[in-house]
Design an enzyme around this catalytic site. Sequence first.
Site, PDB file in Angstrom:
ATOM      1  N   LYS A 112      -6.573   7.698  -9.769  1.00 40.60           N
ATOM      2  CA  LYS A 112      -6.569   8.869 -10.503  1.00 40.60           C
ATOM      3  C   LYS A 112      -5.624  10.175 -10.010  1.00 40.60           C
ATOM      4  O   LYS A 112      -4.665  10.708 -10.558  1.00 40.60           O
ATOM      5  CB  LYS A 112      -7.929   9.626 -10.756  1.00 40.60           C
ATOM      6  CG  LYS A 112      -8.697   8.860 -11.486  1.00 40.60           C
ATOM      7  CD  LYS A 112     -10.140   9.609 -11.640  1.00 40.60           C
ATOM      8  CE  LYS A 112     -10.981   9.634 -10.550  1.00 40.60           C
ATOM      9  NZ  LYS A 112     -11.482   8.858 -10.018  1.00 40.60           N
ATOM     10  N   ARG A 157     -17.401  14.472 -15.370  1.00 42.34           N
ATOM     11  CA  ARG A 157     -18.104  13.247 -14.934  1.00 42.34           C
ATOM     12  C   ARG A 157     -19.350  12.794 -15.455  1.00 42.34           C
ATOM     13  O   ARG A 157     -19.739  11.781 -15.190  1.00 42.34           O
ATOM     14  CB  ARG A 157     -18.329  13.618 -13.246  1.00 42.34           C
ATOM     15  CG  ARG A 157     -17.325  13.627 -12.267  1.00 42.34           C
ATOM     16  CD  ARG A 157     -16.934  12.092 -11.923  1.00 42.34           C
ATOM     17  NE  ARG A 157     -16.899  11.736 -10.611  1.00 42.34           N
ATOM     18  CZ  ARG A 157     -15.857  11.961  -9.662  1.00 42.34           C
ATOM     19  NH1 ARG A 157     -14.899  12.911  -9.758  1.00 42.34           N
ATOM     20  NH2 ARG A 157     -16.084  11.621  -8.320  1.00 42.34           N
ATOM     21  N   ARG A 164      -8.038   3.828   2.864  1.00 42.87           N
ATOM     22  CA  ARG A 164      -7.536   5.344   2.655  1.00 42.87           C
ATOM     23  C   ARG A 164      -7.820   6.251   3.710  1.00 42.87           C
ATOM     24  O   ARG A 164      -8.777   6.513   4.403  1.00 42.87           O
ATOM     25  CB  ARG A 164      -8.111   5.872   1.442  1.00 42.87           C
ATOM     26  CG  ARG A 164      -7.766   7.257   0.924  1.00 42.87           C
ATOM     27  CD  ARG A 164      -8.145   7.474  -0.390  1.00 42.87           C
ATOM     28  NE  ARG A 164      -9.434   8.028  -0.784  1.00 42.87           N
ATOM     29  CZ  ARG A 164      -9.902   8.368  -1.590  1.00 42.87           C
ATOM     30  NH1 ARG A 164      -9.155   8.579  -2.932  1.00 42.87           N
ATOM     31  NH2 ARG A 164     -11.241   8.669  -2.240  1.00 42.87           N
ATOM     32  N   ARG A 184     -12.779   9.542   4.754  1.00 40.39           N
ATOM     33  CA  ARG A 184     -13.755  10.384   4.044  1.00 40.39           C
ATOM     34  C   ARG A 184     -15.141   9.814   4.367  1.00 40.39           C
ATOM     35  O   ARG A 184     -15.168   8.487   4.375  1.00 40.39           O
ATOM     36  CB  ARG A 184     -13.828  10.622   2.670  1.00 40.39           C
ATOM     37  CG  ARG A 184     -12.542  11.695   2.072  1.00 40.39           C
ATOM     38  CD  ARG A 184     -12.170  11.791   0.816  1.00 40.39           C
ATOM     39  NE  ARG A 184     -13.190  11.401  -0.105  1.00 40.39           N
ATOM     40  CZ  ARG A 184     -12.923  11.340  -1.429  1.00 40.39           C
ATOM     41  NH1 ARG A 184     -11.630  11.674  -1.876  1.00 40.39           N
ATOM     42  NH2 ARG A 184     -13.804  10.974  -2.211  1.00 40.39           N
ATOM     43  N   ARG A 189     -20.878   4.752  -5.494  1.00 42.45           N
ATOM     44  CA  ARG A 189     -20.054   5.664  -6.555  1.00 42.45           C
ATOM     45  C   ARG A 189     -19.432   4.977  -7.518  1.00 42.45           C
ATOM     46  O   ARG A 189     -19.379   5.568  -8.704  1.00 42.45           O
ATOM     47  CB  ARG A 189     -18.767   5.959  -5.620  1.00 42.45           C
ATOM     48  CG  ARG A 189     -19.074   7.480  -4.588  1.00 42.45           C
ATOM     49  CD  ARG A 189     -18.029   7.376  -3.532  1.00 42.45           C
ATOM     50  NE  ARG A 189     -16.962   7.965  -4.068  1.00 42.45           N
ATOM     51  CZ  ARG A 189     -15.795   7.796  -3.476  1.00 42.45           C
ATOM     52  NH1 ARG A 189     -15.543   7.152  -2.344  1.00 42.45           N
ATOM     53  NH2 ARG A 189     -14.434   8.445  -3.981  1.00 42.45           N
TER      54      ARG A 189
END
Length: 216
Positions: free
Chosen positions: A13, A88, A127, A160, A171
């Site tokens: 995204k 969301r 990431r 993160r 998630r």
Amino acid sequence: MQIVILGPPGSGKGTRAQIISKIYGIPVITTGDMLREAAAQDTESGRIADFYMKKGELVPDDIVVEVVEERLGRPDVEGGFILDGFPRNLAQARALDRVLKRKGVSIDAVLKIDASTDSIIKRLSLRRSCPRCGAVYHLKYNPPKKDEVCDECGSGLIQRDDDREDIILYRMIVYEEQTRPILERYENMGKVRELNGEIEIDEIPGEVRRVLGDLA
Ligand code: AMP
């Protein structure tokens, strides 16, 4: 042009939002970044947000809606915007409708991105993010020039807390249970357009132009 991007964590995204922003000259509103910023500033709502974000759960609606509403009140969104990470759940989708109605605008398109569980885990576990300027890297496909250092601002990169494999899987469940149902609502409104979450990064601008060209 008012755009919403919906997709599971790690579906791309953020990458697509940045590309759309460059092509059409409209700002990206990323609720995850805004909530992480509030957490770093240690405000009361930032502390609450941090508590939920670390677990991979959604931050309470009242906090997120307030942040988005304030952001949508700024002048730079007058020519349009891209919402990345909001809404969301259904309550947030309804709150967004109310805010946009007051502004006299509506969503033009909801971009739906999907990617396989396998590629999501590969992407998110490698990431790295810059805590200072928000730049995002992938250790294999988009590594920084200097190991673990941000190309943009020179800060040390971090992983993160919620990009750990157990939290990533959680998630994804949260997305399926709470966020995916919004797609049906937007489908009934005829707003959903699909983007392929598995294509190479240099193919994304062409796909974006094909999918959004009629709105420009
Ligand atoms: P993201 O960077 O979009 O993956 O979001 C990271 C985390 O921020 C999520 O797992 C949630 O805890 C929180 N978050 C971001 N956007 C929202 C939202 N619209 N509503 C509730 N929580 C959110």
